[in-house]
Design a protein around this motif. Structure first.
Motif, PDB file in Angstrom:
ATOM      1  N   ILE A 158       0.854  -1.201   0.000  1.00 34.11           N
ATOM      2  CA  ILE A 158       0.000   0.000   0.000  1.00 34.11           C
ATOM      3  C   ILE A 158       0.886   1.247   0.000  1.00 34.11           C
ATOM      4  N   GLY A 159       0.323   2.369  -0.386  1.00 36.76           N
ATOM      5  CA  GLY A 159       1.075   3.638  -0.423  1.00 36.76           C
ATOM      6  C   GLY A 159       2.244   3.501  -1.378  1.00 36.76           C
ATOM      7  N   GLY A 160       3.423   3.871  -0.907  1.00 42.39           N
ATOM      8  CA  GLY A 160       4.610   3.816  -1.760  1.00 42.39           C
ATOM      9  C   GLY A 160       4.965   2.401  -2.192  1.00 42.39           C
ATOM     10  N   SER A 161       4.444   1.414  -1.484  1.00 39.91           N
ATOM     11  CA  SER A 161       4.746   0.032  -1.854  1.00 39.91           C
ATOM     12  C   SER A 161       3.722  -0.517  -2.847  1.00 39.91           C
ATOM     13  N   SER A 211       6.491  -4.332   1.544  1.00 39.21           N
ATOM     14  CA  SER A 211       6.273  -3.423   2.669  1.00 39.21           C
ATOM     15  C   SER A 211       7.630  -3.076   3.266  1.00 39.21           C
ATOM     16  N   LYS A 212       7.952  -1.804   3.213  1.00 40.36           N
ATOM     17  CA  LYS A 212       9.242  -1.376   3.752  1.00 40.36           C
ATOM     18  C   LYS A 212       9.380  -1.835   5.208  1.00 40.36           C
ATOM     19  N   THR A 213       8.321  -1.623   5.981  1.00 42.39           N
ATOM     20  CA  THR A 213       8.396  -1.934   7.412  1.00 42.39           C
ATOM     21  C   THR A 213       7.968  -3.364   7.740  1.00 42.39           C
ATOM     22  N   THR A 216       2.802  -2.825   8.219  1.00 49.76           N
ATOM     23  CA  THR A 216       1.605  -2.080   7.797  1.00 49.76           C
ATOM     24  C   THR A 216       0.378  -2.996   7.827  1.00 49.76           C
ATOM     25  N   GLY A 273       9.399   5.508   1.343  1.00 47.01           N
ATOM     26  CA  GLY A 273       8.363   4.679   0.707  1.00 47.01           C
ATOM     27  C   GLY A 273       7.871   5.262  -0.607  1.00 47.01           C
ATOM     28  N   ARG A 274       7.584   6.566  -0.616  1.00 47.33           N
ATOM     29  CA  ARG A 274       7.004   7.183  -1.823  1.00 47.33           C
ATOM     30  C   ARG A 274       8.044   7.433  -2.912  1.00 47.33           C
ATOM     31  N   GLN A 355       0.548  11.109  -3.563  1.00 50.22           N
ATOM     32  CA  GLN A 355       1.319  10.659  -2.401  1.00 50.22           C
ATOM     33  C   GLN A 355       2.681  11.351  -2.374  1.00 50.22           C
ATOM     34  N   GLU A 359       2.302  13.706   0.750  1.00 53.08           N
ATOM     35  CA  GLU A 359       2.917  13.081   1.929  1.00 53.08           C
ATOM     36  C   GLU A 359       4.272  13.745   2.207  1.00 53.08           C
ATOM     37  N   GLN A 511       6.762  11.436   7.528  1.00 62.56           N
ATOM     38  CA  GLN A 511       5.309  11.381   7.302  1.00 62.56           C
ATOM     39  C   GLN A 511       4.592  11.103   8.619  1.00 62.56           C
ATOM     40  N   VAL A 514       0.628  10.641   9.228  1.00 63.76           N
ATOM     41  CA  VAL A 514      -0.224   9.476   8.986  1.00 63.76           C
ATOM     42  C   VAL A 514      -0.285   8.558  10.213  1.00 63.76           C
ATOM     43  N   LYS A 518      -3.383   5.795  12.475  1.00 63.15           N
ATOM     44  CA  LYS A 518      -3.052   4.368  12.608  1.00 63.15           C
ATOM     45  C   LYS A 518      -3.177   3.933  14.065  1.00 63.15           C
TER      46      LYS A 518
HETATM   47  O1  F6P Z   1       1.209   5.272   6.118  1.00 61.42           O
HETATM   48  C1  F6P Z   1       2.017   5.873   5.191  1.00 61.42           C
HETATM   49  C2  F6P Z   1       3.138   4.960   4.762  1.00 61.42           C
HETATM   50  O2  F6P Z   1       4.075   4.844   5.772  1.00 61.42           O
HETATM   51  C3  F6P Z   1       3.769   5.453   3.476  1.00 61.42           C
HETATM   52  O3  F6P Z   1       4.733   6.410   3.689  1.00 61.42           O
HETATM   53  C4  F6P Z   1       4.260   4.194   2.884  1.00 61.42           C
HETATM   54  O4  F6P Z   1       4.530   4.335   1.521  1.00 61.42           O
HETATM   55  C5  F6P Z   1       3.123   3.261   3.173  1.00 61.42           C
HETATM   56  O5  F6P Z   1       2.659   3.666   4.448  1.00 61.42           O
HETATM   57  C6  F6P Z   1       3.454   1.803   3.180  1.00 61.42           C
HETATM   58  O6  F6P Z   1       4.433   1.482   4.115  1.00 61.42           O
HETATM   59  P1  F6P Z   1       5.192   0.106   4.092  1.00 61.42           P
HETATM   60  O7  F6P Z   1       5.924  -0.006   2.813  1.00 61.42           O
HETATM   61  O8  F6P Z   1       6.106   0.106   5.277  1.00 61.42           O
HETATM   62  O9  F6P Z   1       4.152  -0.991   4.195  1.00 61.42           O
END
Ligand code: F6P
Length: 554
Positions: A158-161, A211-213, A216, A273-274, A355, A359, A511, A514, A518
């Protein structure tokens, strides 16, 4: 940058005061008169790059405006900040990170120093792994757990991913493999994954969990659903290795999810991410259009990086685009920015850029945490232009707000169909002309009279037909939406965002805004189960809404 009180506030700069005074004078002028007064206006206010013709002459600007805006760029130390970004300094100060998405597309052979280490070997290694996987899947060498070839890729993120790979694979669809269908799931609303999975065969699907993290909630929920759907058919856990790959900075969580080390693609905390489609987050792009296509995307972006680093500010497309945006936002007071691609391939470009822009620069305090007294990013929105003409352009032409717009079109379409492209492009050229010129009451009267409308009727409707014009636009004309051109276009906007963030003295690469939503959502979710108590500390509106929802679901 962090917490430093030592930087200059934009409003304290001599150029800011000069621009404020200059705007008062120029507001009384009309762009069409500025064209009439200066035959050389197009040449002065356009930049021709190998892949993009950027025309900003249909803005309410003069030579004096340009000079003052360039002074603002100089006084804001744009060149020094640009050097800090490309030099790997921690300009993302609130997260204490470098901002090095540009490293991912650096096609020189120079070392790329980030945090004291050369990042190039790691970047190249990941690219090589992307190449191997995409070639194996595309050639049919990669087999599913029953020995069948992969026919469908489901990208979950989602988002940048999500937005980058989705936008690019849509844009470059004609260069894609017909044998491999791409699907994207981002929404936690189950309807999206249910629709995507319906009709897919677990034996021939490859899931890319991005997902970077890897924390999410939306992505993790969808990934679990995908895994359950898959395991219901495959039964044996060992089959996961043939059907799930992941892209993340968080190997530990990916492994805990059940994806083996060999199927994890790394990214780094210095890639926001973006801005991450250039990393392994772009794996769906490489799968869709092939690794050579993905490399071309990187090359196009790298060309723009070199232009941004080397061109003098007045001939520098991202810098001039940023400055014109600042002029419209901060000195003429326009609240929004429309993005209007006249190319069906770019239909997800406005969503992607929303975004990237909002963002990044949707911030209300400066580097020192002080509230800013000037506007930061305007509302960025848009839609494929020709559809917009029959929907919201009425407001662009005659609404009470002036909305600057970027018109993006191509000389050659990716899918030529006899009789279509000139019809599209005639509208593309006509719209910026109409928004700029407008039509006054006398002209309207003349046109109606020529059609034989009675004098009485003319007077009844004339004022409703007047367009004041003087509505600013940029035009970006591309040769064609191919991978290199698209790479250059995205990088152009990325650098524009960077320049604006520096001028506004805001942190473009965090960011935090956001996060609150959450946190509250994870507190509310357990309260939604039938027998859970609703937190009495919620405001009355939220309490009643949750109670209504729970009652209705009984
Ligand atoms: O909630 C915003 C965000 O952190 C964005 O900056 C990012 O692109 C998106 O969520 C997805 O995050 P992730 O790649 O960690 O799942």
């Amino acid at each position: 940058m962090a917490n430093s009180q030592s930087f200059s506030r934009p409003t304290d700069l001599p150029s800011w005061s000069a621009l404020t005074a200059h705007a008062q004078q120029l507001k009384t002028r009309h762009i069409k008169d500025l064209f009439a007064e200066d035959d050389d206006r197009f040449n002065k206010f356009s930049i021709e790059l190998p892949r993009i013709l950027f025309d900003y002459s249909k803005n309410l600007i003069t030579d004096e405006t340009k000079a003052a805006l360039l002074a603002l760029a100089k006084e804001s130390d744009i060149e020094a900040w640009r050097g800090k970004m490309f030099g790997g300094e921690h300009i993302n100060a609130t997260e204490d990170r470098a901002v090095m998405h540009v490293a991912l597309r650096d096609k020189s052979s120079n070392p790329i120093m980030i945090d004291g280490l050369d990042a190039r070997p790691a970047i190249d290694a990941e690219l090589e792994r992307m190449q191997k996987l995409s070639e194996k899947v595309r050639s049919g060498e990669w087999k599913g757990y029953t020995g069948k070839t992969i026919t469908d890729v489901v990208s979950i993120g989602i988002g940048g991913s999500n937005l980058g790979p989705l936008m690019v694979t849509e844009a470059l669809k004609v260069y894609g493999s017909k044998a491999l269908k791409m699907h994207y799931v981002s929404n936690v609303d189950g309807v999206q994954i249910a629709e995507v999975l319906e009709g897919l065969n677990p034996e021939t699907v490859l899931f890319v969990i991005s997902s970077k993290t890897f924390t999410t909630q939306e992505t993790m929920t969808n990934a679990k659903t995908a895994e359950q759907w898959f395991m219901a058919a495959a039964k044996d856990k060992s089959a996961i290795a043939k059907h799930f790959v992941a892209v993340s900075t968080n190997r530990k969580l990916v492994t805990a999810f059940g994806i083996g080390e060999e199927n994890i693609f790394d990214m780094w905390d210095w890639v926001g991410g973006r801005f991450s489609l250039w990393s392994a987050i772009g794996l769906p792009i490489a799968l869709a259009i092939g690794f050579d296509g993905f490399t071309d995307l990187l090359k196009g972006a790298y060309e723009m990086d070199l232009h941004f680093q080397q061109a003098p500010l007045e001939e520098n497309a991202p810098v001039m685009m940023a400055l014109v945006g600042i002029w419209n936002r901060n000195f003429l007071g326009y609240p929004a920015q429309a993005l209007l691609p006249y190319d069906q391939c770019l239909h997800r470009f406005p969503a992607y850029m929303q975004q990237a822009e909002m963002e990044s620069n949707g911030k209300h305090v400066n580097w020192a945490g002080e509230p800013i007294s000037y506007g930061s990013v305007p509302l960025v929105w848009g839609e494929v232009g020709i559809n917009g003409q029959h929907a919201f352009y009425q407001m662009l032409h005659q609404g009470t707000d002036i909305i600057p717009a970027d018109f993006i079109g191509s000389v050659s379409p990716n899918t030529p169909v006899e009789g279509h492209h000139d019809a599209l492009m005639a509208n593309f050229f006509a719209q910026t002309q109409a928004l700029m010129q407008g039509i006054d009451a006398n002209q309207v009267r003349k046109e109606l009279a020529a059609k034989g409308v009675s004098a009485e009727r003319i007077e009844e409707i004339v004022l409703h037909k007047v367009h004041k014009g003087n509505r600013p636009t940029n035009t970006l004309l591309l040769p064609q939406v191919d991978a290199k051109t698209l790479g250059a276009l995205i990088a152009l906007y990325e650098h524009k965002i960077f320049v604006q963030g520096i001028i506004w003295r805001i942190h473009s690469f965090d960011q935090w805004g956001v996060e609150l939503g959450k946190v509250l959502a994870s507190a509310i979710q357990p309260e939604l189960s039938a027998d859970a108590k609703i937190n009495p500390a919620h405001d009355a509106s939220t309490r009643h809404l949750i109670a209504f929802y729970k009652n209705a679901r009984k």
